[in-house]
Motif scaffolding. Structure first.
Motif, short mmCIF file in Angstrom:
data_model
loop_
_atom_site.label_atom_id
_atom_site.label_comp_id
_atom_site.label_asym_id
_atom_site.label_seq_id
_atom_site.Cartn_x
_atom_site.Cartn_y
_atom_site.Cartn_z
N VAL A 9 -20.16 -23.21 -11.75
CA VAL A 9 -21.16 -21.91 -11.22
C VAL A 9 -19.68 -20.53 -10.30
CG1 VAL A 9 -21.90 -21.47 -8.74
CG2 VAL A 9 -22.63 -23.60 -9.99
N VAL A 10 -20.25 -19.54 -10.31
CA VAL A 10 -19.06 -18.43 -9.58
C VAL A 10 -20.46 -17.86 -7.97
CG1 VAL A 10 -18.89 -16.07 -10.00
CG2 VAL A 10 -18.39 -17.44 -11.30
N MET A 11 -19.93 -17.65 -6.91
CA MET A 11 -20.01 -17.00 -6.15
C MET A 11 -19.72 -15.78 -5.69
SD MET A 11 -23.52 -19.96 -4.04
CE MET A 11 -23.74 -18.03 -3.63
N VAL A 12 -20.24 -14.44 -4.88
CA VAL A 12 -19.86 -14.09 -4.12
C VAL A 12 -20.44 -13.22 -3.17
CG1 VAL A 12 -18.87 -11.39 -4.43
CG2 VAL A 12 -18.14 -13.24 -6.45
N THR A 13 -20.09 -13.53 -1.75
CA THR A 13 -20.97 -12.64 -0.74
C THR A 13 -20.59 -11.21 -0.43
OG1 THR A 13 -19.70 -13.91 1.03
CG2 THR A 13 -21.97 -15.28 -0.43
N GLY A 14 -21.36 -10.69 -0.37
CA GLY A 14 -21.51 -9.06 0.60
C GLY A 14 -22.67 -8.77 0.78
N ASP A 15 -22.06 -7.73 1.25
CA ASP A 15 -23.38 -6.42 2.02
C ASP A 15 -23.35 -5.32 0.87
OD1 ASP A 15 -23.80 -7.86 4.24
OD2 ASP A 15 -21.46 -7.03 5.43
#
Length: 525
Positions: A272-278
């Motif tokens: 899995v790849v995850m990226v968080t941000g606005d």
């Protein structure tokens, strides 16, 4: 203007400035610190091992004891002073078999009860591994975070820290707000990663930004063992080197790649790849770039060290002038989920003529559980003789218990995992026998038993890739493709429930959809 008037002006200015400063300081002092809970359960559980993991194996810590896990939250640390910390329960077991439902429900139940006592929370540091399997349940970590959410509510910002060999289900991705994982295998950055999860949480709470606007989640249909995805070598080294730079642009909080856990058979077991941000565009673009990078090198992953059959490796080791010649007994690696009591390798070693005599090549075997032999050794004392069966009490699929007849060289009590350890010499082989299973990762694990691995011809350890201390000690090293609950030949394990197609099981599969999927905010669940 005369001197008296100038002095009056300066005094007035001083009073104004110090008065403003005092008001600012009072305002800052009156600002309440965020209330942050800590909770988590961690274990890797092989569903291909007959072993079961019970509650006592987790060695749970509660309340302020939990701070012992985190040097970055020591009493004199900056982060300790940035929040009101409310630790509940944090438990970490050695990797092993499937966790009993009773153990899981007990540990989760205790955590939830402790969380209820100090509501409300601004944030929660959720420290998990991500590869726990529980009897009769899929996705335990997803279940756990849902039940935590039901207690703490939607407003609490949850920051999750994980092992890169964990699994991130959609349910887990939706219910957490911030998430990260290790970027090194071996996990030399474990504490750094946990601190990053805490730093991200504190930053979002202190800035008032709270939950990220976007969480991109991309399942990558690849399932490989950790021994093929080490960041010591390519392509893992370059792949994971792309993660930190992906977090630099404004609008991105964190990025992570999970290899996943290969020795469990559930639909969530995959990368899995995850990226968080606005920033929506930057978040989705970063996630897709990392996912494509992973997919593009899927066929390039190889074992981190040379491999071979045990017979082939022993043939090389007994004539080698390099010492210690390290051999990884991979199939029953207790730090990947093996039962730790498979006797197949030990049986093969003891059958070799080279080791029959005390003057043969010196060999350390670490280790095999044998509580009856341990009792006999305690009664006989150091220098005494023992003759008893060891191993295969849990996993006897590949070989039966092995009889050890030899001399007791040392006895040590008090280890957290083994409880009691005994060294028995049989011919030229020094067998470490434990009351309960234990991994041997540090030089002191051997030296406290009177063994000197650096001056031993051959050292055989139930392990996969060598952890840093053993890696630095090795003169040569080959990984043995031995049988057990964490067999490196994944196709031999016969997965039935993973999502197909999946590389490398389906080597000619079409290129998958690697577009970012934006997860629902925990506010909307």
């Amino acid at each position: 203007m005369n001197r008296i008037n100038i002095s009056i002006v300066f005094v007035s200015l001083f009073l104004i400035v110090t008065g403003c400063s005092q008001k600012t300081d009072n305002k800052a002092a009156s600002k309440e610190l965020p209330r942050i809970a800590i909770a988590g359960l961690a274990i890797e559980s092989s569903t291909f091992s007959p072993a079961l993991t019970h509650e006592e194996a987790f060695h749970a810590k509660i309340g302020d004891e939990i701070f012992d896990f985190y040097p970055f939250l020591s009493p004199d640390s900056l982060n300790r002073s940035r929040a009101n910390w409310l630790p509940t329960l944090r438990a970490h077991a050695l990797p092993g078999g499937v966790v009993t439902r009773e153990a899981y429900e007990s540990l989760v139940g205790k955590t939830l009860e402790m969380l209820k006592k100090n509501l409300p929370y601004d944030g929660l540091f959720f420290d998990i591994h991500g590869a726990m399997s529980v009897v009769g349940m899929d996705d335990p970590e997803g279940d756990f975070i849902v039940r935590v959410r039901e207690v703490v509510g939607k407003k609490t910002v949850i920051s999750t820290s994980m092992d890169l060999h964990g699994n991130v289900s959609q349910r887990l991705a939706e219910n957490t707000d911030l998430i990260t994982c290790y970027r090194m295998a071996p996990h030399e950055d474990a504490l750094e990663s946990k601190k990053r999860a805490v730093d991200n949480l504190l930053s979002r709470l202190e800035s008032g930004k709270g939950k990220p606007a976007y969480k991109a989640w991309i399942p990558v249909p690849v399932l490989l063992p950790g021994e093929k995805t080490s960041t010591r070598i390519e392509p893992g080294k370059s792949l994971y080197a792309k993660v930190a730079p992906a977090t630099v642009p404004d609008g991105i909080i964190d990025a992570a790649i999970w290899v996943g856990y290969a020795w469990a058979d559930e639909p969530r077991n995959h990368a899995v790849v995850m990226v968080t941000g606005d920033d929506k565009e930057k978040v989705t673009s970063a996630a897709e770039d990392l996912a494509r990078s992973f997919w593009d090198v899927r066929s390039e992953f190889v074992f981190v060290a040379p491999t071979g059959t045990l017979h082939e490796i022993l043939d090389k080791a007994v004539v080698s002038e390099k010492k210690p010649f390290m051999i990884s007994d991979m199939g029953d690696n207790p730090t990947a989920g093996g039962a730790g009591d498979v006797t197949w390798t030990l049986k093969e070693i003891l059958a070799r003529p080279e080791f029959k005599s005390a003057s043969g090549p010196s060999l350390i075997y670490a280790s095999i559980p044998g509580p009856k032999l341990v009792e006999q050794a305690i009664a006989a004392g150091v220098g005494g003789k023992v003759n008893e069966l060891v191993g295969a009490a849990i996993d006897d699929r590949f070989a039966p218990p092995v009889r050890l007849s030899g001399t007791v060289l040392s006895i040590e009590h008090g280890d957290m995992h083994a409880e009691t350890e005994v060294v028995v010499k049989v011919g030229s082989v020094h067998v470490i026998v434990t009351k309960k299973r234990k991994p041997y990762h540090k030089e002191k694990d051997f030296t406290r038993l009177g063994l000197n691995p650096r001056d031993t011809d051959i050292v055989v350890v139930k392990i996969g890739y060598l952890v840093p201390e053993l890696y630095d000690m090795r003169a040569d090293w080959i990984m043995a493709l031995t049988p057990g609950g964490v067999d490196q030949d994944l196709e031999r394990l016969n997965h039935q429930r993973i999502i197909r197609p999946m590389f490398p099981f389906d080597k000619d599969m079409e290129t998958p959809n690697l577009k970012a999927r934006l997860m629902r905010s925990s506010d909307d669940i």
